[in-house]
Design a protein around this motif. Structure first.
Motif, PDB file in Angstrom:
ATOM      1  N   UNK A   3       0.848  -1.201   0.000  1.00 47.67           N
ATOM      2  CA  UNK A   3       0.000   0.000   0.000  1.00 47.67           C
ATOM      3  C   UNK A   3       0.880   1.247   0.000  1.00 47.67           C
ATOM      4  N   UNK A   4       0.468   2.226  -0.787  1.00 42.64           N
ATOM      5  CA  UNK A   4       1.214   3.467  -0.822  1.00 42.64           C
ATOM      6  C   UNK A   4       1.102   4.197   0.525  1.00 42.64           C
ATOM      7  N   UNK A   5       2.046   5.040   0.788  1.00 40.62           N
ATOM      8  CA  UNK A   5       1.995   5.904   1.969  1.00 40.62           C
ATOM      9  C   UNK A   5       2.083   7.333   1.470  1.00 40.62           C
ATOM     10  N   UNK A   6       0.924   7.875   1.119  1.00 44.28           N
ATOM     11  CA  UNK A   6       0.904   9.220   0.554  1.00 44.28           C
ATOM     12  C   UNK A   6       1.328  10.232   1.605  1.00 44.28           C
ATOM     13  N   UNK A  63      -1.771   9.253  14.188  1.00 46.24           N
ATOM     14  CA  UNK A  63      -0.993   8.015  14.197  1.00 46.24           C
ATOM     15  C   UNK A  63      -0.246   7.818  12.881  1.00 46.24           C
ATOM     16  N   UNK A  64      -0.630   8.557  11.868  1.00 49.17           N
ATOM     17  CA  UNK A  64       0.026   8.515  10.553  1.00 49.17           C
ATOM     18  C   UNK A  64       1.201   9.482  10.570  1.00 49.17           C
ATOM     19  N   UNK A  65       2.337   9.063  10.025  1.00 48.22           N
ATOM     20  CA  UNK A  65       3.553   9.866  10.189  1.00 48.22           C
ATOM     21  C   UNK A  65       3.945  10.697   8.968  1.00 48.22           C
ATOM     22  N   UNK A  66       3.451  10.353   7.788  1.00 46.44           N
ATOM     23  CA  UNK A  66       3.916  11.036   6.581  1.00 46.44           C
ATOM     24  C   UNK A  66       3.119  12.329   6.360  1.00 46.44           C
TER      25      UNK A  66
END
Length: 252
Positions: free
Chosen positions: A1-4, A30-33
């Motif tokens: 899965x991509x991490x946009x 919780x998402x870092x990007x």
């Protein structure tokens, strides 16, 4: 899965009352990007003192005089390095700590020019969950409001912005976001509606929405996009059909 990569831009002027909750909602994801950008218009209250508490966690921070929130947003757009960009106003906040992680999953390796989501309205700490659907340019124009595609839940592709040299029209001081949404819809059919509650829009007496300042500009924007050239019967049908469905969706 991509991490946009998501770029989130918050513009603020004298926003000491709510800015901390806005910042926390981004930094606690919780998402870092994420790239977080704050553009302050040289606030004279304690806004900058609050922002400086987080200076090591904010990617870009500018405090200087500007000609209003849309000029500040345009400054933020030039600094954004993410795949998708969200404008999160200084009195709004992200709905949950997991919302960006969930959005990344919903995108599922698909590339769109922009997408929008459901909205939560907060009035005196009472929450209303607003369900939407996919709307067309003509639907939104005939609705005569920006309600159907809420600006606080609109994520726009950086590539789409760059390709079309898109920015917020500084002619409008209070309703340029409505004009921007219509511009996006007019330029692309490659967009999505995601059934996820992403942002909380705070309704309060000091907000621009509550002030009524938007109304005169809204009419000018409808004229700019030639609402009057759409057949009266056709636009009336769309107006009532979509508003009735919207009201049924959101009876609670």
């Amino acid at each position: 899965m991509q991490h946009v990569k998501f770029s989130i831009i918050t513009v603020v002027f004298n926003g000491e009352k709510y800015i901390q909750e806005t910042i926390d909602s981004v930094l606690e994801q919780t998402y870092s990007n994420i790239q977080y950008i704050i553009i302050d218009g040289a606030s004279t209250d304690s806004t900058n003192d609050i922002i400086k508490l987080y200076k090591n966690q904010i990617d870009c921070y500018i405090s200087e005089k500007d000609n209003g929130m849309y000029e500040a947003i345009n400054k933020g757009l030039k600094l954004a390095t993410g795949d998708y960009i969200l404008i999160l106003n200084s009195d709004d906040y992200l709905a949950t700590k997991n919302v960006l992680s969930e959005l990344n999953g919903h995108l599922n390796n698909k590339s769109v020019d922009f997408f929008y989501c459901n909205l939560i309205r907060n009035k005196n700490n009472t929450l209303r969950y607003i369900k939407l659907k996919k709307y067309s340019f003509v639907d939104v124009l005939c609705s005569m409001h920006g309600t159907f595609i809420p600006h606080p839940t609109l994520f726009v592709s950086a590539n789409f912005l760059k390709l079309n040299k898109l920015q917020y029209n500084l002619t409008f001081k209070y309703a340029s976001d409505f004009d921007f949404i219509l511009n996006c819809l007019n330029l692309s059919k490659n967009y999505s509606y995601i059934k996820l509650y992403t942002s909380v829009f705070r309704e309060h007496s000091e907000s621009i929405t509550s002030s009524g300042k938007i109304d005169v500009e809204r009419i000018a924007i409808l004229n700019k996009w030639h609402l009057h050239k759409i057949n009266f019967i056709s636009r009336s049908f769309r107006y009532y059909k979509n508003w009735i469905v919207y009201k049924i969706f959101n009876l609670k």
